[in-house]
Design a protein around this motif. Structure first.
Motif, PDB file in Angstrom:
ATOM      1  N   VAL A 101       0.715  -1.147  -0.061  1.00 47.92           N
ATOM      2  CA  VAL A 101       0.079  -0.161  -0.063  1.00 47.92           C
ATOM      3  C   VAL A 101       0.895   1.326  -0.085  1.00 47.92           C
ATOM      4  O   VAL A 101       1.816   1.377   0.798  1.00 47.92           O
ATOM      5  CB  VAL A 101      -0.948  -0.046   1.038  1.00 47.92           C
ATOM      6  CG1 VAL A 101      -1.972   1.210   1.034  1.00 47.92           C
ATOM      7  CG2 VAL A 101      -1.928  -1.176   1.369  1.00 47.92           C
ATOM      8  N   PHE A 102       0.631   2.137  -1.004  1.00 41.21           N
ATOM      9  CA  PHE A 102       1.590   3.166  -1.081  1.00 41.21           C
ATOM     10  C   PHE A 102       0.516   4.728  -0.975  1.00 41.21           C
ATOM     11  O   PHE A 102      -0.800   4.406  -1.175  1.00 41.21           O
ATOM     12  CB  PHE A 102       2.147   3.334  -2.475  1.00 41.21           C
ATOM     13  CG  PHE A 102       3.037   2.210  -2.791  1.00 41.21           C
ATOM     14  CD1 PHE A 102       4.250   2.479  -2.904  1.00 41.21           C
ATOM     15  CD2 PHE A 102       2.556   0.865  -2.956  1.00 41.21           C
ATOM     16  CE1 PHE A 102       5.280   1.376  -3.184  1.00 41.21           C
ATOM     17  CE2 PHE A 102       3.336  -0.078  -3.242  1.00 41.21           C
ATOM     18  CZ  PHE A 102       4.823  -0.042  -3.292  1.00 41.21           C
ATOM     19  N   ALA A 103       1.085   5.607  -0.659  1.00 45.71           N
ATOM     20  CA  ALA A 103       0.452   6.867  -0.717  1.00 45.71           C
ATOM     21  C   ALA A 103       1.106   8.089  -1.277  1.00 45.71           C
ATOM     22  O   ALA A 103       2.357   7.921  -1.316  1.00 45.71           O
ATOM     23  CB  ALA A 103      -0.150   7.254   0.725  1.00 45.71           C
ATOM     24  N   ALA A 104       0.414   8.950  -1.883  1.00 47.48           N
ATOM     25  CA  ALA A 104       0.859  10.295  -2.581  1.00 47.48           C
ATOM     26  C   ALA A 104       0.165  11.308  -2.666  1.00 47.48           C
ATOM     27  O   ALA A 104      -1.113  11.274  -2.380  1.00 47.48           O
ATOM     28  CB  ALA A 104       1.470   9.793  -3.972  1.00 47.48           C
ATOM     29  N   GLY A 105       0.677  12.436  -2.699  1.00 47.91           N
ATOM     30  CA  GLY A 105      -0.102  13.652  -3.082  1.00 47.91           C
ATOM     31  C   GLY A 105      -0.362  14.393  -1.626  1.00 47.91           C
ATOM     32  O   GLY A 105       0.148  13.978  -0.418  1.00 47.91           O
ATOM     33  N   ASP A 106      -1.434  15.118  -1.582  1.00 44.14           N
ATOM     34  CA  ASP A 106      -1.802  15.811  -0.400  1.00 44.14           C
ATOM     35  C   ASP A 106      -2.020  15.158   0.933  1.00 44.14           C
ATOM     36  O   ASP A 106      -1.759  15.526   2.116  1.00 44.14           O
ATOM     37  CB  ASP A 106      -3.267  16.580  -0.564  1.00 44.14           C
ATOM     38  CG  ASP A 106      -2.924  17.914  -1.554  1.00 44.14           C
ATOM     39  OD1 ASP A 106      -1.926  18.155  -1.875  1.00 44.14           O
ATOM     40  OD2 ASP A 106      -4.190  18.447  -1.180  1.00 44.14           O
TER      41      ASP A 106
END
Ligand SMILES: Cc1cc2nc3c(=O)[nH]c(=O)nc-3n(C[C@H](O)[C@H](O)[C@H](O)COP(=O)(O)OP(=O)(O)OC[C@H]3O[C@@H](n4cnc5c(N)ncnc54)[C@H](O)[C@@H]3O)c2cc1C
Length: 414
Positions: free
Chosen positions: A275-280
């Motif tokens: 699980v990855f996360a990106a942006g704001d």
């Protein structure tokens, strides 16, 4: 059973759309699905507070990519909100009660507007305060501006000021109420903040700094706002831009590690496997500054989405981009690169909007950040160069920067 890898992207904003397109550049096989709670093709938000309000851009012009791009690239957009994520079983549950399993997941849910807190008696006032985050909000605000004249903008941050600038360009008036001592918060040098304030005031807007709202009353069809400094403002409508926070409601009480957003490392990885996360939404580790940060800016969201995509594909590339952002108000363009509030020397280059004014911040002879203001197109190049010099960690003598004959690209090559 399909052996195709399933890559899911939760959130169809800047980070999500660019991640999908980047994945497809390298991986022609995987199933890519973007989940969107909005009903539009993924679109850019910056024009919502600027060109869209004044009618210089249509909403259809905001899409990052055309409908046929997603079709040709075989990127599936599911217009359903995700209501639950089961990290253990690797399943997303959408609001039509469907389960969607994934092999890799990118979370790009962006940020949410902070709402004014109000007591119950004032509920009807609260319900009429406008906020801007998406196309639907913009349509509503645009319509109301068209048929009214005086507005209070609560919050003198970028979005509030941009809306105020748009209101003024439509020959209406905005009163900006800011609780801090200057507009645009502490990340913008006070000199530039006061130039921006003057620019608004010269065009008919008013700015109230160090101002807290004591009460808001509805008197006939108007709102009366009482401030702590004995001021009263009468307006037709109230628009609030009082900041935002990471959109993580979905992950409260799950095993995903949260702390001012989703905690990620320099490879956009979260605490959950695959699980990855990106942006704001992501509070990420930035190797260059050796610290964590959560940014709300267009360019970052795009680059971070691209970085996440490449890491989902196993390329192991750390995200190390120097932060950059901009704001347009009236004919002025403001740009910020790096970090402008941690320095031991400050240098000003230029002294008119026509040539551009840039403040450069040095610490131990190295550029930490720069902030510039000028008529559109005047500061962009030097701001980018200041960022490059900072990235290359070039040692600079303040005298060189003070000498306008010394072009910044010469310092880069040093
Ligand atoms: C009015 C406005 C003006 C701006 N102006 C500027 C500017 O001038 N310069 C600048 O640098 N930046 C600006 N920004 C900031 C910039 O637009 C954001 O930083 C950028 O959009 C962040 O991209 P993102 O992909 O992280 O999130 P977003 O673009 O916010 O996208 C997140 C998406 O996820 C969706 N989503 C959330 N939860 C779910 C769910 N459960 N299921 C399905 N979908 C979900 C949301 O609806 C949204 O579509 C502005 C922002 C706004 C709102």
């Amino acid at each position: 059973m399909s052996l195709q890898k399933k890559i899911s992207i939760l959130g169809a904003g800047q980070a999500g759309a660019y991640a999908a397109s980047e994945i497809r550049k390298y991986d022609k096989e995987s199933q890519i699905t973007i989940f969107s709670e909005e009903s539009y093709l993924p679109y850019e938000r910056p024009p919502l507070s600027k060109e869209c309000i004044i009618g210089k851009k249509n909403f259809e012009e905001l899409s990052f990519f055309s409908k046929s791009f997603y079709e040709v690239e075989n990127i599936n957009i599911k217009y359903q909100a995700v209501e639950k994520v089961n990290f253990e079983k690797k399943i997303l549950i959408t609001n039509d009660n469907q389960n969607h399993n994934y092999d890799s997941l990118l979370i790009a849910t962006g940020s949410k507007n902070r709402q004014l807190s109000y007591d119950k008696e004032n509920q009807d006032i609260k319900d009429n305060i406008l906020y801007l985050r998406n196309i639907e909000d913009c349509k509503k605000i645009k319509k109301i501006i068209e048929s009214h004249n005086k507005f209070a903008i609560i919050g003198g941050g970028f979005i509030g000021l941009e809306i105020a600038s748009s209101i003024s360009q439509l020959d209406k008036t905005a009163h900006i109420i800011e609780m801090g001592p200057q507009v645009m918060g502490r990340i913008i040098p006070s000199q530039i903040a006061s130039m921006v304030s003057k620019h608004h005031e010269n065009r008919g807007n008013s700015i109230f700094v160090n101002s807290n709202i004591l009460s808001i009353k509805k008197i006939d069809r108007e709102y009366q706002i009482e401030l702590n400094n004995n001021k009263k403002i009468l307006v037709d409508f109230i628009i609030a831009g009082i900041g935002s926070f990471a959109n993580v409601d979905l992950f409260e009480n799950t095993s995903l590690k949260l702390d001012n957003g989703i905690v990620t490392d320099e490879f956009c990885r979260t605490s959950e496997k695959d699980v990855f996360a990106a942006g704001d939404v992501s509070n990420f580790y930035h190797p260059f500054y050796n610290s964590r940060m959560r940014l709300e800016s267009y360019q970052h969201a795009q680059n971070h989405g691209i970085a996440a995509a490449r890491n989902i594909l196993g390329q192991n590339i750390p995200y190390n981009t120097i932060p950059w952002m901009w704001s347009n108000q009236f004919d002025l363009n403001i740009q910020l690169i790096g970090i402008c509030n941690d320095f031991d020397q400050e240098v000003q280059r230029g002294d008119s909007f026509e040539e551009g004014i840039i403040y450069i911040y040095l610490k131990n002879k190295k550029i930490m950040g720069a902030c510039g203001i000028g008529i559109a197109g005047k500061v962009g190049r030097d701001i980018k160069l200041a960022g490059k010099i900072s990235e290359n960690e070039v040692e600079i003598d303040k005298k060189q920067l003070l000498n306008r004959e010394v072009k910044l690209n010469k310092l880069l090559k040093k």
